[in-house]
Design a protein around this motif. Structure first.
Motif, PDB file in Angstrom:
ATOM      1  N   GLU A 135       0.944  -0.974   0.001  1.00  0.00           N
ATOM      2  CA  GLU A 135      -0.032  -0.154  -0.178  1.00  0.00           C
ATOM      3  C   GLU A 135       0.786   1.156   0.032  1.00  0.00           C
ATOM      4  O   GLU A 135       1.844   1.264   0.663  1.00  0.00           O
ATOM      5  CB  GLU A 135      -1.055   0.075   1.262  1.00  0.00           C
ATOM      6  CG  GLU A 135      -1.846  -1.152   1.325  1.00  0.00           C
ATOM      7  CD  GLU A 135      -2.967  -0.839   0.235  1.00  0.00           C
ATOM      8  OE1 GLU A 135      -3.121  -0.010  -0.331  1.00  0.00           O
ATOM      9  OE2 GLU A 135      -3.527  -2.068  -0.133  1.00  0.00           O
ATOM     10  N   GLN A 136       0.565   2.160  -0.963  1.00  0.00           N
ATOM     11  CA  GLN A 136       1.318   3.345  -0.932  1.00  0.00           C
ATOM     12  C   GLN A 136       0.879   4.455   0.252  1.00  0.00           C
ATOM     13  O   GLN A 136       0.249   5.597  -0.262  1.00  0.00           O
ATOM     14  CB  GLN A 136       1.336   3.919  -2.371  1.00  0.00           C
ATOM     15  CG  GLN A 136       2.002   3.076  -3.244  1.00  0.00           C
ATOM     16  CD  GLN A 136       3.449   2.664  -3.058  1.00  0.00           C
ATOM     17  OE1 GLN A 136       4.090   3.727  -2.772  1.00  0.00           O
ATOM     18  NE2 GLN A 136       3.875   1.331  -3.199  1.00  0.00           N
ATOM     19  N   ASP A 156      -7.148   8.163   0.792  1.00  0.00           N
ATOM     20  CA  ASP A 156      -8.562   8.315   0.560  1.00  0.00           C
ATOM     21  C   ASP A 156      -9.141   7.250   0.064  1.00  0.00           C
ATOM     22  O   ASP A 156     -10.441   6.803   0.030  1.00  0.00           O
ATOM     23  CB  ASP A 156      -9.114   9.723  -0.144  1.00  0.00           C
ATOM     24  CG  ASP A 156      -8.002   9.598  -1.690  1.00  0.00           C
ATOM     25  OD1 ASP A 156      -7.230   8.626  -1.767  1.00  0.00           O
ATOM     26  OD2 ASP A 156      -8.406  10.293  -2.469  1.00  0.00           O
ATOM     27  N   THR A 157      -8.380   6.447  -0.608  1.00  0.00           N
ATOM     28  CA  THR A 157      -8.747   5.054  -1.245  1.00  0.00           C
ATOM     29  C   THR A 157      -8.521   3.756  -0.666  1.00  0.00           C
ATOM     30  O   THR A 157      -8.865   2.736  -0.972  1.00  0.00           O
ATOM     31  CB  THR A 157      -8.165   4.932  -2.855  1.00  0.00           C
ATOM     32  OG1 THR A 157      -7.074   4.810  -2.874  1.00  0.00           O
ATOM     33  CG2 THR A 157      -9.026   6.255  -3.530  1.00  0.00           C
ATOM     34  N   ASN A 158      -7.510   3.787   0.449  1.00  0.00           N
ATOM     35  CA  ASN A 158      -7.052   2.538   1.227  1.00  0.00           C
ATOM     36  C   ASN A 158      -8.103   1.927   1.797  1.00  0.00           C
ATOM     37  O   ASN A 158      -8.791   2.542   2.659  1.00  0.00           O
ATOM     38  CB  ASN A 158      -5.999   2.835   2.138  1.00  0.00           C
ATOM     39  CG  ASN A 158      -5.374   1.723   2.626  1.00  0.00           C
ATOM     40  OD1 ASN A 158      -5.238   0.550   1.944  1.00  0.00           O
ATOM     41  ND2 ASN A 158      -4.306   2.148   3.211  1.00  0.00           N
TER      42      ASN A 158
END
Length: 153
Positions: free
Chosen positions: A35-36, A42-44
């Motif tokens: 995960e970046q 907002d999209t994690n």
């Protein structure tokens, strides 16, 4: 122990090297799951079983399901939950218990989920929030029931 010849040692070494390279190449072509964070904040999405922090869901009328029984407080192994309740008399003369304050200490929670399993009404759940770092420990003590909320009928 049996001594191997020079060529046999080289063959065994190449077999071992081939096994290692096979594992490396398999992992090289496996899809990555890194995960970046924090760029993708907002999209994690956390996985389904993740336990973020304890919440008490309220509906649009500011009503919750907690009756103030205190079973979650008794089930908590390290005293993270403090339920304050009071008795009141209904118009028909019965005495009932109602929730006054539901305090939850996020800093001492073990996320064991014993409280949610002990709750007979399903009034508390764990959410997906994972950004809980604060500079002051007093900010980790949360009141879960909203101001002016009442029990759902």
């Amino acid at each position: 122990m049996e001594d191997k010849s020079y060529v046999g040692g080289i063959v065994d070494g190449l077999k071992s090297l081939g096994t290692g390279l096979k594992t490396t190449m398999r992992e090289f072509f496996t899809p990555k799951i890194t995960e970046q964070y924090p760029e993708n904040r907002d999209t994690n999405q956390m996985f389904e079983r993740f336990r973020g922090s304890l919440t008490m869901p309220h509906n649009e009328n500011n009503e919750h399901k907690c009756v103030g029984c205190g079973l979650c407080q008794m089930a908590c192994p390290n005293g993270t939950i403090n339920v304050t309740s009071e008795f009141y008399e209904t118009p028909d003369g019965k005495k009932k218990k109602r929730l006054v304050k539901y305090e939850y200490n996020l800093g001492s929670c073990m996320f064991c989920q014993l409280c949610t399993r002990a709750c007979p009404h399903g009034a508390i759940t764990f959410d997906q929030s994972y950004e809980n770092a604060v500079f002051d420990r007093a900010k980790l003590i949360l009141t879960l029931n909203h101001e002016g909320s009442k029990v759902q009928e």
